[in-house]
Design an enzyme around this catalytic site. Sequence first.
Site, PDB file in Angstrom:
ATOM      1  N   ASP A   6     -10.097   3.569  -3.602  1.00 41.36           N
ATOM      2  CA  ASP A   6     -10.755   2.344  -3.132  1.00 41.36           C
ATOM      3  C   ASP A   6     -12.168   2.192  -3.678  1.00 41.36           C
ATOM      4  OD1 ASP A   6      -8.481   2.054  -1.704  1.00 41.36           O
ATOM      5  OD2 ASP A   6      -9.432   2.049   0.271  1.00 41.36           O
ATOM      6  N   ASP A  66       0.826  -1.201   0.000  1.00 35.01           N
ATOM      7  CA  ASP A  66       0.000   0.000   0.000  1.00 35.01           C
ATOM      8  C   ASP A  66       0.875   1.272   0.000  1.00 35.01           C
ATOM      9  OD1 ASP A  66      -2.418   1.347   0.040  1.00 35.01           O
ATOM     10  OD2 ASP A  66      -3.217   0.242   1.756  1.00 35.01           O
TER      11      ASP A  66
END
Length: 404
Positions: free
Chosen positions: A220, A165
């Site tokens: 997201d 990430d």
Amino acid sequence: MPPLHKHRGALLLASLLTLALAGAPPVLAADKEPPPRVANGLAKTPPMGWNSWNKFACNIDEATVRRIADAMASNGMKDAGYEYVVIDDCWHGPRDAGGFITYDAKRFPSGIKALSDYVHAKGLKFGIYSDAGRLTCGGRPGSQGHEFQDAKTYAEWGVDYLKYDWCSTGTRNAEEAYTLMADALRESGRDIVFSMCEWGTAKPWLWAANVGNLWRTTGDITDKWDGKHGYSLGVLPIVDANEPLHPFAGPGHWNDPDMLEVGNGGLTDTEYRSHFSLWALMAAPLIAGNDVANMDEATRAILLNKAVIAVNQDPLGVQGRRVRDDGDLEVWSKPLADGGRAVILFNRGAETKPIAVDWTELGYPATLKAGVRDLWAHKDLGKMTGRFSANVPSHGVVMVTLRP
Ligand code: GLA
């Protein structure tokens, strides 16, 4: 003892002298290009599996992961190609005195190695999550400054897949940060699929083909059909952001429009069928994000549609694209290895509408005769020449394959 740099200077001089005497042109170390980075050879088709985040977020523990692995091994998912069981954020404990990462011993009392062994014993593969910054998005320790140490730990734990990430990275350069972890993973000696999650910020499709196996192209996903919801996006804006990137995908390196929401309850079954069909046609990783141990029949029928999965896993590895956009009515196409086409008729509008596709829009001559199969009705529709047309429900798709 002479200082190290003097020593090095002497060595360099000696090797230059040797080269000069041998008649070869002198090459200074600093002028040498590093060898070109080659792909790691993994993920020749888009990765398939399950990830904990969309359903469980930080509420994840070893009992849940075992339950999911049990389900995948017995409910048809493993047979359909779902392979990786990936724990997303929040499995971490603190770093130990030597700087090695530990796991949350309350949530994972048996440890990550035991969990990985369990998943492997089910005939599945095991994945984990970290972050290129100091902290993960959930505030756990990130890998910055510990890349090689962490890759070594993952390899010892039997990790087969790393999602990496981009939170708390400050001014880090994405290409450098991801390349560093890619090198660390290779150095670990284990085959580890590298999933890059920097949300498309630094356009990884331009530089990451030999760095990672998949890269997120957007923020997201959230379990909604349309719109922006804070940092998260519904299915439609993700589709529209991911589609134009089709030239950059191919075997070993895929655009990742984020994990599936199928079965999480925010969309209708018709919308989930569209979500799954478009992901399949865009050669996106198919990473289920629901509780696959508790699926209703409609969810199961979507995630386990082998004909749609075969389109996604087609060895040619071309990301399909939109070939016609008539406002709410769209035609999408993906060339297949055997010369066939997968075609989606997609209706974004509020009412059922007919949509037609001409063979010439798919790169076929109008005179070509092709067998048409409806992948959701599971039915052969016969041979057709020049054109196919169907009524498509609101927010729905008709998905077919054409085989000349
Ligand atoms: C980011 C990622 C998500 C998920 C969370 C975990 O938001 O994009 O996919 O991994 O972090 O905290």
